[in-house]
Design an enzyme around this catalytic site. Structure first.
Site, PDB file in Angstrom:
ATOM      1  N   SER A 129       0.834  -1.203   0.000  1.00 12.14           N
ATOM      2  CA  SER A 129       0.000   0.000   0.000  1.00 12.14           C
ATOM      3  C   SER A 129       0.863   1.244   0.000  1.00 12.14           C
ATOM      4  CB  SER A 129      -0.919  -0.004   1.224  1.00 12.14           C
ATOM      5  OG  SER A 129      -0.171  -0.169   2.394  1.00 12.14           O
ATOM      6  N   HIS A 150      -3.494  -3.715  -5.508  1.00 14.58           N
ATOM      7  CA  HIS A 150      -3.745  -3.300  -4.129  1.00 14.58           C
ATOM      8  C   HIS A 150      -5.203  -3.524  -3.741  1.00 14.58           C
ATOM      9  CE1 HIS A 150      -3.894   0.043  -0.905  1.00 14.58           C
ATOM     10  NE2 HIS A 150      -3.587  -1.102  -0.370  1.00 14.58           N
ATOM     11  N   GLU A 162      -6.787  -1.519  -6.771  1.00 13.04           N
ATOM     12  CA  GLU A 162      -5.970  -0.560  -7.524  1.00 13.04           C
ATOM     13  C   GLU A 162      -4.932  -1.349  -8.328  1.00 13.04           C
ATOM     14  OE1 GLU A 162      -5.817   3.516  -4.918  1.00 13.04           O
ATOM     15  OE2 GLU A 162      -4.682   1.831  -4.114  1.00 13.04           O
ATOM     16  N   ASN A 200      -5.023   5.693  -0.684  1.00 13.96           N
ATOM     17  CA  ASN A 200      -4.280   6.106   0.515  1.00 13.96           C
ATOM     18  C   ASN A 200      -3.759   7.536   0.409  1.00 13.96           C
ATOM     19  OD1 ASN A 200      -4.764   3.825   1.957  1.00 13.96           O
ATOM     20  ND2 ASN A 200      -2.788   2.874   1.581  1.00 13.96           N
TER      21      ASN A 200
HETATM   22  N1  CAA Z   1     -19.462 -13.776   4.499  1.00 14.99           N
HETATM   23  C1  CAA Z   1     -20.096 -13.271   3.436  1.00 14.99           C
HETATM   24  N2  CAA Z   1     -20.429 -11.959   3.322  1.00 14.99           N
HETATM   25  C2  CAA Z   1     -20.103 -11.156   4.341  1.00 14.99           C
HETATM   26  C3  CAA Z   1     -19.452 -11.618   5.496  1.00 14.99           C
HETATM   27  C4  CAA Z   1     -19.136 -12.997   5.546  1.00 14.99           C
HETATM   28  N3  CAA Z   1     -18.525 -13.536   6.602  1.00 14.99           N
HETATM   29  N4  CAA Z   1     -19.234 -10.579   6.313  1.00 14.99           N
HETATM   30  C5  CAA Z   1     -19.749  -9.488   5.711  1.00 14.99           C
HETATM   31  N5  CAA Z   1     -20.281  -9.864   4.529  1.00 14.99           N
HETATM   32  C6  CAA Z   1     -20.948  -8.997   3.573  1.00 14.99           C
HETATM   33  C7  CAA Z   1     -22.325  -8.664   4.108  1.00 14.99           C
HETATM   34  O1  CAA Z   1     -23.285  -9.659   3.794  1.00 14.99           O
HETATM   35  C8  CAA Z   1     -22.612  -7.353   3.408  1.00 14.99           C
HETATM   36  O2  CAA Z   1     -22.985  -7.591   2.063  1.00 14.99           O
HETATM   37  P1  CAA Z   1     -24.322  -6.937   1.469  1.00 14.99           P
HETATM   38  O3  CAA Z   1     -24.075  -5.452   1.503  1.00 14.99           O
HETATM   39  O4  CAA Z   1     -24.395  -7.514   0.092  1.00 14.99           O
HETATM   40  O5  CAA Z   1     -25.406  -7.370   2.396  1.00 14.99           O
HETATM   41  C9  CAA Z   1     -21.221  -6.703   3.409  1.00 14.99           C
HETATM   42  O6  CAA Z   1     -20.275  -7.784   3.488  1.00 14.99           O
HETATM   43  C10 CAA Z   1     -21.027  -5.767   4.586  1.00 14.99           C
HETATM   44  O7  CAA Z   1     -21.266  -6.497   5.744  1.00 14.99           O
HETATM   45  P2  CAA Z   1     -22.070  -5.902   6.969  1.00 14.99           P
HETATM   46  O8  CAA Z   1     -23.045  -4.900   6.438  1.00 14.99           O
HETATM   47  O9  CAA Z   1     -22.594  -6.947   7.863  1.00 14.99           O
HETATM   48  O10 CAA Z   1     -20.923  -5.304   7.783  1.00 14.99           O
HETATM   49  P3  CAA Z   1     -20.798  -3.859   8.326  1.00 14.99           P
HETATM   50  O11 CAA Z   1     -21.949  -3.018   8.047  1.00 14.99           O
HETATM   51  O12 CAA Z   1     -20.346  -4.017   9.723  1.00 14.99           O
HETATM   52  O13 CAA Z   1     -19.612  -3.328   7.420  1.00 14.99           O
HETATM   53  C11 CAA Z   1     -17.424  -3.059   6.656  1.00 14.99           C
HETATM   54  C12 CAA Z   1     -18.335  -3.814   7.607  1.00 14.99           C
HETATM   55  C13 CAA Z   1     -17.602  -3.616   5.254  1.00 14.99           C
HETATM   56  C14 CAA Z   1     -16.004  -3.336   7.118  1.00 14.99           C
HETATM   57  C15 CAA Z   1     -17.797  -1.535   6.674  1.00 14.99           C
HETATM   58  O14 CAA Z   1     -17.789  -1.069   7.987  1.00 14.99           O
HETATM   59  C16 CAA Z   1     -16.852  -0.718   5.852  1.00 14.99           C
HETATM   60  O15 CAA Z   1     -16.953  -0.660   4.644  1.00 14.99           O
HETATM   61  N6  CAA Z   1     -15.887  -0.052   6.539  1.00 14.99           N
HETATM   62  C17 CAA Z   1     -14.853   0.723   5.873  1.00 14.99           C
HETATM   63  C18 CAA Z   1     -13.759  -0.215   5.444  1.00 14.99           C
HETATM   64  C19 CAA Z   1     -12.686   0.516   4.728  1.00 14.99           C
HETATM   65  O16 CAA Z   1     -12.669   1.720   4.552  1.00 14.99           O
HETATM   66  N7  CAA Z   1     -11.698  -0.280   4.278  1.00 14.99           N
HETATM   67  C20 CAA Z   1     -10.546   0.247   3.627  1.00 14.99           C
HETATM   68  C21 CAA Z   1      -9.484   0.443   4.634  1.00 14.99           C
HETATM   69  S1  CAA Z   1      -8.077   1.180   3.902  1.00 14.99           S
HETATM   70  C22 CAA Z   1      -7.236  -0.062   3.228  1.00 14.99           C
HETATM   71  O17 CAA Z   1      -7.551  -1.218   3.321  1.00 14.99           O
HETATM   72  C23 CAA Z   1      -6.064   0.348   2.420  1.00 14.99           C
HETATM   73  C24 CAA Z   1      -4.772   0.341   3.085  1.00 14.99           C
HETATM   74  O18 CAA Z   1      -3.803   0.112   2.398  1.00 14.99           O
HETATM   75  C25 CAA Z   1      -4.582   0.708   4.491  1.00 14.99           C
END
Ligand code: CAA
Length: 304
Positions: A129, A150, A162, A200
């Site tokens: 990243s 990424h 990405e 990022n």
């Molecule tokens: N099996 C199957 N599907 C699953 C699952 C599992 N175990 N767990 C979750 N899902 C699915 C859910 O069914 C749902 O799908 P639908 O929308 O189709 O129903 C989806 O995943 C979201 O799940 P939830 O709604 O239950 O979960 P939530 O509301 O608590 O959301 C989250 C969790 C997706 C993490 C959300 O909070 C989110 O998007 N957060 C932001 C995450 C983010 O910004 N990530 C990037 C970080 S930066 C990075 O990664 C880059 C780096 O280099 C640092």
């Protein structure tokens, strides 16, 4: 869709090697297996490998409980992933995705080993990243067949990948990387190789600003997070997101970005540094801006 419930992969890639079965590597291995690829995932030791494979199983079991995954599909996906501690077992891979620790030294050593065992036409992709794709590519015997892929955390859920092109990456390899990302059901975006790429580059200064706002006593952690969730529709507020990504990881990325751009907005604020020094790495260590031993997690007192 095959009989096993796993769709047949649609690119010329058949076998995917994933190096590193930590948070990102295990998610990437899972996504590839779900898309119908044969996956070989390598970790440094059996303990780390079992922990990573266990994470995949737990995610799929949660999916079964939610009615999103059938028990047959769970078995098919797990059956498509083979774990190993031996780099040589990545020899059959058409594409190797590296998701090991963000250390240029560790990655260089790994790529030298991979160069020795993989076919000449195997594409290498790094999930870094923050490190330079160009620097890594230039250290291999296949700089034109080296690309950035990424993924975002949690990889099985987040739709974006990405695709990063270095000045050395061939156009064909970029096209194949885009096609591969689409075959995983992801939406790829293209970026040139500058640390942080697209997401990022924008996300890290935003999270650092949230720490500064908190540090300056403008508002509580809860209100900062609620503000961005309800005011902007973000799924998580920035301090919750920092805990989720890891304070240590964000601190590390911010330092690399500051080193690259020399702009104050990438400089990690003192509070972030102190929290990292204190071992408050967020969700994974149990404490960051919130205390995860409580349900729901409670804001940690006394940070400012
Ligand atoms: N099996 C199957 N599907 C699953 C699952 C599992 N175990 N767990 C979750 N899902 C699915 C859910 O069914 C749902 O799908 P639908 O929308 O189709 O129903 C989806 O995943 C979201 O799940 P939830 O709604 O239950 O979960 P939530 O509301 O608590 O959301 C989250 C969790 C997706 C993490 C959300 O909070 C989110 O998007 N957060 C932001 C995450 C983010 O910004 N990530 C990037 C970080 S930066 C990075 O990664 C880059 C780096 O280099 C640092």
């Amino acid at each position: 869709m095959s009989d096993s419930g796993v769709p047949a992969a649609s690119t010329s890639v058949k076998v995917v090697g994933v190096v590193g079965c930590g948070l990102m590597g295990s998610g990437i291995a899972q996504v590839c297996a779900e898309a119908g690829y044969e996956v070989v995932v390598r970790e440094v030791d059996t303990g780390a490998l079992q922990a990573g494979l266990g994470r995949i199983q737990a995610f799929l079991e949660k999916g079964v409980k939610r009615g999103k995954v059938t028990p047959e599909r769970l078995q098919a996906v797990l059956g498509a992933i083979r774990g190993t501690t031996d780099v040589a077992e990545l020899a059959p891979a058409d594409l190797v995705i590296e998701a090991v620790v963000e250390s240029i030294g560790a990655k260089r050593t790994l790529y030298a080993a991979l160069d020795a065992v993989c076919r000449e036409d195997t594409i290498f992709a790094s999930n870094t990243s923050s490190l330079s794709i160009t620097e890594m590519a230039a250290g291999t015997r296949r700089p034109d067949r080296f690309v950035g892929l990424h993924f975002f955390n949690p990889a099985p859920v987040m739709k974006l990948v990405e695709v990063i092109r270095s000045p050395l990456t061939s156009t064909t390899v970029v096209e194949r990387a885009l096609e591969f990302a689409r075959s995983l059901g992801k939406e790829p975006v293209r970026s040139k190789d500058a640390t942080g790429f697209i997401v990022n580059r924008l996300l890290v200064p935003y999270m650092l600003d949230a720490v500064r706002v908190f540090e300056q006593g403008l508002a509580s952690a809860t209100d900062i997070d609620l503000g961005m969730r309800l005011g902007c529709g973000h799924p998580m507020g920035p301090l919750t997101l920092l805990d989720f990504v890891g304070l240590d990881t964000t601190y590390y990325i911010a330092n690399i970005m500051f080193d690259e751009f020399r702009e104050a907005r990438f400089a990690p604020p003192p509070l972030l540094k102190r929290m990292v020094q204190a071992g408050m790495h967020g969700r994974k260590s149990g404490r960051g801006f919130y205390d995860y031993s409580q349900d729901p997690p409670a804001p940690v007192a006394g940070l400012v």
